[in-house]
Write an enzyme that holds these catalytic residues in place. Structure first.
Site, PDB file in Angstrom:
ATOM      1  N   HIS A   1      -8.065  -0.638  -0.001  1.00 32.93           N
ATOM      2  CA  HIS A   1      -6.997  -1.808  -0.015  1.00 32.93           C
ATOM      3  C   HIS A   1      -8.095  -3.063  -0.438  1.00 32.93           C
ATOM      4  CE1 HIS A   1      -4.117   0.102   2.453  1.00 32.93           C
ATOM      5  NE2 HIS A   1      -5.318   0.803   2.835  1.00 32.93           N
TER       6      HIS A   1
ATOM      7  N   LYS B   1     -14.349  -2.804   6.760  1.00 31.85           N
ATOM      8  CA  LYS B   1     -13.853  -3.864   5.982  1.00 31.85           C
ATOM      9  C   LYS B   1     -14.946  -4.920   5.553  1.00 31.85           C
ATOM     10  CE  LYS B   1     -10.946  -6.648   9.040  1.00 31.85           C
ATOM     11  NZ  LYS B   1      -9.722  -7.368   9.050  1.00 31.85           N
TER      12      LYS B   1
ATOM     13  N   GLN C   1       0.390 -11.055  -3.693  1.00 31.46           N
ATOM     14  CA  GLN C   1      -1.029 -10.615  -3.618  1.00 31.46           C
ATOM     15  C   GLN C   1      -1.361 -10.340  -5.084  1.00 31.46           C
ATOM     16  OE1 GLN C   1      -0.771  -8.058  -0.296  1.00 31.46           O
ATOM     17  NE2 GLN C   1      -2.182  -9.403   0.768  1.00 31.46           N
TER      18      GLN C   1
ATOM     19  N   HIS D   1      -5.109  -1.028  -5.101  1.00 33.88           N
ATOM     20  CA  HIS D   1      -5.386   0.284  -4.311  1.00 33.88           C
ATOM     21  C   HIS D   1      -6.256   1.001  -5.185  1.00 33.88           C
ATOM     22  CE1 HIS D   1      -2.219  -1.747  -2.306  1.00 33.88           C
ATOM     23  NE2 HIS D   1      -2.773  -1.492  -1.071  1.00 33.88           N
TER      24      HIS D   1
ATOM     25  N   CYS E   1       0.850  -1.262   0.063  1.00 33.60           N
ATOM     26  CA  CYS E   1       0.114   0.044  -0.014  1.00 33.60           C
ATOM     27  C   CYS E   1       0.848   1.197  -0.050  1.00 33.60           C
ATOM     28  CB  CYS E   1      -1.027   0.096   1.095  1.00 33.60           C
ATOM     29  SG  CYS E   1      -0.505  -0.868   2.624  1.00 33.60           S
TER      30      CYS E   1
ATOM     31  N   ASP F   1      -2.962  -7.920  -5.625  1.00 35.57           N
ATOM     32  CA  ASP F   1      -3.476  -6.510  -4.814  1.00 35.57           C
ATOM     33  C   ASP F   1      -3.729  -5.466  -5.634  1.00 35.57           C
ATOM     34  OD1 ASP F   1      -3.486  -5.302  -2.359  1.00 35.57           O
ATOM     35  OD2 ASP F   1      -1.371  -5.225  -1.885  1.00 35.57           O
TER      36      ASP F   1
ATOM     37  N   ARG G   1       7.229 -11.622   4.727  1.00 32.12           N
ATOM     38  CA  ARG G   1       6.759 -11.026   6.267  1.00 32.12           C
ATOM     39  C   ARG G   1       7.484 -12.253   7.095  1.00 32.12           C
ATOM     40  NH1 ARG G   1       0.379 -10.122   5.542  1.00 32.12           N
ATOM     41  NH2 ARG G   1       0.557  -8.239   4.051  1.00 32.12           N
TER      42      ARG G   1
END
Length: 585
Positions: free
Chosen positions: A454, A406, A321, A325, A274, A323, A303
């Site tokens: 997100h 969320k 991911q 945004h 992000c 992912d 991670r």
């Protein structure tokens, strides 16, 4: 799914019965903690060096537990002082440590049944007769550090499952047996998809078969998001400490970040994407006319997960991911969330996950930023977007992130297991002046801070691959499979035609392989079916060679009979199934 509090109480009570049985059978054992968990419970023990329990003792422990249950013993609760508790558990060092860790003046309670005393907050059932003697089963043992600290003693954790009724237990054990057959770690080796190296925990070595599927999955998602109005970006793998401090991750997430140093500056390998998306947004002046800006990134994140929590490719340290945004105005939230929900439904349909989808709306927690009015507006926007997309949802009160509410999307696989994959989170915090200070010029010619959504459809591609392996038990739909067609000649005289067929299909971007080795036809077909689970096996011989046809054996022959196709007809049949992402064969 709501927790069945009564069943959890039964499970916790059964844990005490197991501890009593084990102490009877293994005198001198030290007891630690024994909570209820999903589907059952566990209890941690420190066994005497000369009398250790193993899984071969499970039957004897279960027999002793049933003997205890048959006595119909009451669970008796008692409030005690700290001094009294220390005396009662003087011979149990782990309990003594727990007692000493309690804040001064905190209520201390014990529970006793059949002479067995335990330190416990409860609650418990009133009598052991409320635990069905045929509805529990010990399942496994594992090592567990005391209080999760690797510098503390390693205890023996005994796991068990427990239900209201024997049939519930039978159904669960049947599901677990089926799950074992589908275990992605076993199938990953059998199908030569990937391997995991204990010297490099949490990292995946993808083999050609697995990588072919991985890039197919990624390319599929890339096509979906580009068609849905996203622009793909890529941000650095390593970013400076100063950025992570401004984003708030350094203060809240540093223990999970891999940190490195260069030229006397600290950097971190990104655990999430992000901040990078907002840095792209901030790289030029933005107008309200530029919004919403949808930035997709297949970003590789790392991670520092504890090695004990890693699980195959489902829980790893390095992952990618799907992912994205979405940077937008407040007024655009509802439309963007609805658009995302429809995208997610479209994707899940191609995997057969659209029929039993669970949606949860997580609302404002006690520890939050922003005013209540803004939160109410955000929660309402998510709720209305869900309804507009035709989705029902349940509310998880107080489970939102500190920066915003969320939606979480949980899919249900072929044997009824639930997997939380998709999510969309509403964030007022990261673009704010206090964090990364993202701005756009509004219609009023003034500067404003945008809202950030997100979102991920699949989540971690690695984890989703693991889910797919287990859901399909390796029998993937043709569009996803690393080997869509296997061509098997009836004898070596037809090897050339088999290779011609494979080349013809490959020219149409169909993943085909000719099996022209020395094994006989039956052995080849058996190996292809069991090891690769290839959707289409083409058998070719004299008739097929002469007529330029192929005889197709479908993977699920009980559902589809063998069929002969003209070569071009078969090519078109496969292309139709692949291009439409058909979830069968």
């Amino acid at each position: 799914m709501a927790v069945d509090e009564k069943l959890q109480t039964v499970r916790h009570s059964c844990a005490h019965v197991m501890a009593e049985a084990i102490l009877r059978l293994f005198p001198g054992t030290k007891i630690a903690i024994g909570p209820a968990i999903d589907n059952g419970f566990y209890y941690d023990f420190d066994f005497p060096a000369d009398h250790k329990m193993t899984e071969s003792d499970f039957g004897e422990v279960e027999k002793e537990m049933r003997k205890i249950l048959s006595g119909n013993h009451d669970f008796v609760r008692k409030e005690v002082s700290k001094e009294e508790a220390l005396k009662l558990f003087a011979d149990q060092p782990y309990k003594v440590e727990l007692i000493n860790d309690l804040p001064e003046g905190e209520l201390i309670t014990t529970y006793e049944q059949d002479g067995y005393l335990d330190l416990c907050r409860g609650p418990h059932v009133s009598n052991t007769k409320e635990i069905n003697a045929q509805s529990f089963k010990l399942t496994k043992m594992a090592g567990a550090y005391w209080k999760g600290d690797s510098s503390r003693p390693m205890l023996n954790r005994v796991y068990a499952v427990c239900f209201y009724k024997p049939n519930d237990l039978k159904d669960y054990l049947k599901m677990m047996e089926e799950a074992d057959k589908r275990d992605h770690r076993k199938l990953g080796v059998q199908m030569d998809l990937f391997h995991l190296d204990p010297e490099d925990p949490g990292q995946i070595f993808w083999h050609p078969n697995g990588w072919q599927m991985y890039i197919t999955l990624q390319d599929y998602m890339r096509q979906k998001v580009v068609a849905d109005g996203y622009q793909e970006v890529n941000t650095p793998a390593i970013m400076p400490r100063t950025l992570w401090e401004r984003s708030g991750h350094w203060g809240h997430y540093q223990k999970n970040m891999f940190v490195t140093e260069s030229e006397k500056r600290l950097f971190a390998v990104k655990p999430m994407n992000c901040p990078g998306a907002l840095e792209i947004f901030k790289s030029r002046t933005r107008s309200y006319k530029d919004l919403p800006l949808r930035l997709a990134e297949f970003g590789h994140c790392v991670r520092n997960e504890p090695s004990g929590t890693l699980h195959g490719i489902m829980r790893v340290r390095g992952f990618v991911q799907d992912d994205a945004h979405i940077i937008c105005t407040e007024d655009q939230i509802e439309a963007e969330v609805k658009k995302f929900c429809l995208l997610l439904l479209d994707v899940y349909k191609d995997f057969g996950f659209d029929k039993n989808l669970l949606v949860k709306l997580s609302t404002m927690p006690e520890d939050h930023v922003g005013d209540e009015k803004t939160w109410q507006h955000a929660e309402s926007a998510l709720s209305e977007a869900c309804k507009a997309a035709g989705m029902e949802y349940e509310i998880q009160p107080g489970e939102g992130a500190f920066y915003g509410p969320k939606l979480e999307f949980t899919l249900i696989d072929a044997i009824g297991r639930q997997w939380q994959c998709g999510t969309i989170q509403l964030d007022y915090q990261l673009p704010s002046a206090e964090r990364l200070d993202a701005e756009y010029i509004g219609a009023d010619n003034q500067k404003h801070h945008p809202v950030m959504l997100h979102r991920a459809v699949l989540g971690s591609l690695e984890r989703f691959m693991g889910i797919l392996i287990e859901n399909y038990a390796g029998a993937f739909p043709a569009w996803l499979h690393f080997e869509q067609v296997a061509v098997v000649p009836v004898g070596n005289d037809f090897n050339a035609y088999a290779e011609k067929v494979a080349d013809f299909l490959a020219a149409a971007n169909i993943r085909a392989k000719a099996y022209t080795g020395d094994d006989n036809m039956k052995s080849k077909i058996k190996a292809i079916s069991s090891e690769h689970k290839t959707p289409y096996i083409l058998v070719v011989g004299a008739k097929e060679q002469e007529e330029e046809t192929v005889t197709c054996r479908f993977r699920f022959s009980s559902q589809l009979p063998q069929k002969t196709f003209a070569l071009k007809e078969f090519r078109d049949y496969v292309l139709d199934k692949v291009q439409t992402h058909y979830n069968g064969i």
